[in-house]
Scaffold this motif. Sequence first.
Motif: not given
Length: 332
Positions: A143-147, A189-195
């Motif tokens: 899900d994070a990959a798209t935003r 990790r934080t980039l993906l979690a926050s996205a």
Amino acid sequence: MAVVFRSSDYAQADRADATRVAMQEQSVPSWVVLPDPDAVDSLMQVWMYGQACIFRAEMTGFRLLRSPRQVRTGPAEMLSITVQEASNGLFGQYGNQQVLRPGELFLTDLNSPYDYGQPTYGSSRCLQVPIEALGLPHEVVRDAATRLAASPLYTLVTAHIGELTRRADELSADPSAAALGSTATDLVRTLLASAYDMGYARGMMAEVLLPRIRGYVRGHLGDPDLTPARIARAHDISVRRLFQLCAEAGFSLEQWIIEERLIKAREELLRHPEVPVAAVARRWGFVNHAHFSRRFRAAFGLSPREVRRVARTGALGTESCAASQPGPLGPA
């Protein structure tokens, strides 16, 4: 390690096949399509940062496809975060298609089919981090990959990958290279979690940003314009978010900066007795000499000149005062 492959090292007739093999060796099993095999020109570089690495590719047009079968038979242990460097790229994964412009950041899940390519000569720089070290559920990554652009760390991670690439020869050879790789993994990790969701990432944001803020402040203590606005800008967050992080950690940013400056000023006063007190104060960000003297006495119980005078007599011990203790962001 720097250059791992250069097509010009091969005979013209062998360059296309050698390029295909090199691309697969540096990634995972995939199909490498070269629209103009007779004109292929490629350069690939890799720098290791512990378990993480930076892979940079500069080459003529290509297309890279990973099929479901290749995913099943050759699972990947790494996740790729890539910055499109020069020329536009085309990327498709999870049913989403996008045009990548220079400077844009995107994620490639190597354990899902994808289609990536550059129609013309271009380049990209890629940070590869261990999937296991990220510790994130696959649905969060997907899900994070798209935003990614929705994350407040998007700009910071893009700049960090750029720095790890530009200074790669120096940084990858440094004894701290593995620690830099761990830091890069934490940022991803934080980039993906926050996205994925800011609430999901709130604890991670503080864990990643506070040490970086601490390092940034300590590296700029001598700058009189070290303001909250400047610190927030350097970390791509709002001033409100900066103060919120500090409040959650239980300290005042402004007071901590003053304490750190006083510690450095005191060290210099004792180490360089020939330097005027006013010059030391300015060097550590105090533009008002009276304010410096007042805060110095409040912290150490003596004025700057008295500290020097006592030190010359050999009677100055290790005073116990708030400013001599590790700051509220923790020890260095």
